[in-house]
Design a protein around this motif. Structure first.
Motif, PDB file in Angstrom:
ATOM      1  N   GLU A  55       0.832  -1.208   0.000  1.00  0.00           N
ATOM      2  CA  GLU A  55       0.000   0.000   0.000  1.00  0.00           C
ATOM      3  C   GLU A  55       0.866   1.257   0.000  1.00  0.00           C
ATOM      4  O   GLU A  55       0.525   2.258  -0.638  1.00  0.00           O
ATOM      5  CB  GLU A  55      -0.933  -0.014   1.213  1.00  0.00           C
ATOM      6  N   ALA A  56       1.999   1.213   0.705  1.00  0.00           N
ATOM      7  CA  ALA A  56       2.921   2.356   0.714  1.00  0.00           C
ATOM      8  C   ALA A  56       3.502   2.583  -0.686  1.00  0.00           C
ATOM      9  O   ALA A  56       3.658   3.731  -1.133  1.00  0.00           O
ATOM     10  CB  ALA A  56       4.040   2.120   1.717  1.00  0.00           C
ATOM     11  N   LYS A  57       3.833   1.489  -1.386  1.00  0.00           N
ATOM     12  CA  LYS A  57       4.336   1.619  -2.753  1.00  0.00           C
ATOM     13  C   LYS A  57       3.294   2.272  -3.650  1.00  0.00           C
ATOM     14  O   LYS A  57       3.615   3.127  -4.488  1.00  0.00           O
ATOM     15  CB  LYS A  57       4.692   0.238  -3.315  1.00  0.00           C
ATOM     16  N   ILE A  58       2.060   1.868  -3.457  1.00  0.00           N
ATOM     17  CA  ILE A  58       0.988   2.422  -4.295  1.00  0.00           C
ATOM     18  C   ILE A  58       0.791   3.909  -4.020  1.00  0.00           C
ATOM     19  O   ILE A  58       0.631   4.720  -4.946  1.00  0.00           O
ATOM     20  CB  ILE A  58      -0.321   1.640  -4.057  1.00  0.00           C
ATOM     21  N   GLN A  59       0.796   4.291  -2.746  1.00  0.00           N
ATOM     22  CA  GLN A  59       0.616   5.705  -2.409  1.00  0.00           C
ATOM     23  C   GLN A  59       1.739   6.547  -2.986  1.00  0.00           C
ATOM     24  O   GLN A  59       1.508   7.657  -3.483  1.00  0.00           O
ATOM     25  CB  GLN A  59       0.554   5.874  -0.884  1.00  0.00           C
ATOM     26  N   LYS A  60       2.952   6.037  -2.941  1.00  0.00           N
ATOM     27  CA  LYS A  60       4.089   6.758  -3.539  1.00  0.00           C
ATOM     28  C   LYS A  60       3.900   6.877  -5.048  1.00  0.00           C
ATOM     29  O   LYS A  60       4.166   7.927  -5.641  1.00  0.00           O
ATOM     30  CB  LYS A  60       5.389   6.026  -3.219  1.00  0.00           C
ATOM     31  N   PHE A  61       3.442   5.811  -5.657  1.00  0.00           N
ATOM     32  CA  PHE A  61       3.192   5.806  -7.097  1.00  0.00           C
ATOM     33  C   PHE A  61       2.121   6.837  -7.459  1.00  0.00           C
ATOM     34  O   PHE A  61       2.248   7.561  -8.456  1.00  0.00           O
ATOM     35  CB  PHE A  61       2.747   4.409  -7.522  1.00  0.00           C
ATOM     36  N   LEU A  62       1.070   6.919  -6.656  1.00  0.00           N
ATOM     37  CA  LEU A  62      -0.023   7.857  -6.933  1.00  0.00           C
ATOM     38  C   LEU A  62       0.412   9.314  -6.792  1.00  0.00           C
ATOM     39  O   LEU A  62      -0.147  10.205  -7.437  1.00  0.00           O
ATOM     40  CB  LEU A  62      -1.200   7.585  -5.987  1.00  0.00           C
ATOM     41  N   GLU A  63       1.406   9.559  -5.935  1.00  0.00           N
ATOM     42  CA  GLU A  63       1.882  10.925  -5.736  1.00  0.00           C
ATOM     43  C   GLU A  63       2.789  11.396  -6.868  1.00  0.00           C
ATOM     44  O   GLU A  63       3.064  12.595  -6.977  1.00  0.00           O
ATOM     45  CB  GLU A  63       2.635  11.008  -4.401  1.00  0.00           C
TER      46      GLU A  63
END
Length: 360
Positions: free
Chosen positions: A100-108
């Motif tokens: 989930e942290a990887k995804i949030q970084k990707f979304l930013e």
């Protein structure tokens, strides 16, 4: 059973309960024979029966219990190792926040649609891979049902994909709204009747750009929207509002054509009306200058003037000068309109002549 609940993986029933059950069974067995009939009484013809109490020594019972516990523990090593190697090590990042942290970084960050698709497909593929694992795994003394944990991890992978899909769908929705807004602007500008020649020329310039550069840009945007839509139709559940928006975007190119045709007609009508108004005002100005010229010529008829005549003469001169000023303003408007319609500029040298003659 291997179960997955609230982000935790565990056996059901847990090992401790199974161990307690084994101990309970052993102790229940030891209580099934508390007395035994003697051999003599069993062989004697007498009806009198003799019994002796029997019991298992505690050290024997403890030894047997320990052996059974060790055997249970040994038999649980296989399922424990299976849980660790098959589910925890490969998939724990789905539940501990790492993915989930990887995804949030990707979304930013800024990413192309294709990059989103690759990331989404990674999780969709992972979900399918998890579900392809066997539902039941057999060990020496244990039959391990893995259906619940498979479903749990698979849903976590889908949840990661859905986070990314929601962003893609949101961006797709916003891009579609922008496309519709641009078409709506073209439609509004195309249908608005110009009130002046300047507005007409602005409309002509805007429509020329809209029908060339603008439509090329919008066609490319619609092509990208269709590409996103083809992907999302297989991976995302659209709302009715989203479906209507998709339809609106895809049908705009066809619906804008009659608007372009109507605008061509409007331009012709507005141009004809503007040119007609220009000709009328040119004729009116020419007629007005002729009248002023005659009026100035009449000033030469004044001879010796008394005070009353002088006053009237001055008033007439002021009136002529006022009308000449208005004529000059009209010439400016006429020349401006002629430039807009690419007509030769009209000149009115008689204005200067009238001014010279009208000098008191």
């Amino acid at each position: 059973h291997l179960i997955y609940e609230d982000g935790k993986m565990q056996f059901y029933p847990p090992y401790e309960e199974l161990e307690d059950l084994i101990v309970f069974v052993v102790r229940a067995i030891t209580k099934t024979m508390q007395q035994v009939q003697t051999v003599d009484s069993s062989l004697s013809p007498s009806n009198t029966k003799k019994y002796i109490k029997v019991s298992l020594a505690d050290h024997i019972l403890d030894s047997a219990t320990t052996m059974l516990k060790d055997a249970a523990k040994n038999n649980f090593e296989g399922p424990n190792r299976f849980l660790q190697q098959v589910y925890i090590e490969p998939y724990s990042s789905l539940t501990n926040g790492e993915e989930e942290a990887k995804i949030q970084k990707f979304l930013e960050e800024e990413h192309e649609f294709e990059e989103y698709c690759e990331f989404i497909e990674r999780y969709r593929t992972l979900s399918k891979h998890i579900m392809s694992r066997p539902n039941v795994v057999y060990f020496d003394l244990i039959c391990l049902n893995c259906e619940d944990i498979k479903h749990g991890f698979s849903e976590e992978a889908k949840r990661m994909a859905d986070i990314l899909l929601d962003r893609v769908a949101h961006d797709h929705r916003e891009a579609n709204k922008k496309i519709c807004e641009e078409f709506e602007e073209i439609k509004a500008r195309a249908e608005k009747t110009p009130e002046t020649s300047e507005e007409l020329m602005q409309m002509i310039k805007f429509m020329e750009e809209a029908m060339s550069v603008g439509m090329l840009h919008l066609s490319e945007s619609i092509k990208e929207s269709r590409s996103r839509l083809d992907y999302l139709l297989d991976a995302y559940l659209f709302s009715q509002e989203d479906l209507e928006l998709n339809t609106e975007v895809l049908t705009w190119p066809k619906r804008i054509l009659p608007i372009f045709d109507a605008n061509d007609q409007l331009q012709e009508e507005s141009k004809t009306a503007g040119e007609q108004q220009l000709l009328q005002r040119r004729e009116k100005l020419t007629h007005e200058l002729e009248k002023l010229h005659k009026r100035v010529d009449e000033f030469n008829d004044y001879g010796e003037m008394d005070l009353t005549m002088q006053t009237q003469y001055l008033q007439d001169v002021v009136q002529v000068q006022k009308r000449l000023a208005e004529a000059e303003v009209e010439v400016e408007w006429i020349n401006k309109e002629e430039e807009l319609y690419k007509m030769p500029l009209s000149t009115y040298p008689e204005i200067g002549d009238i001014k010279n003659q009208a000098e008191p």
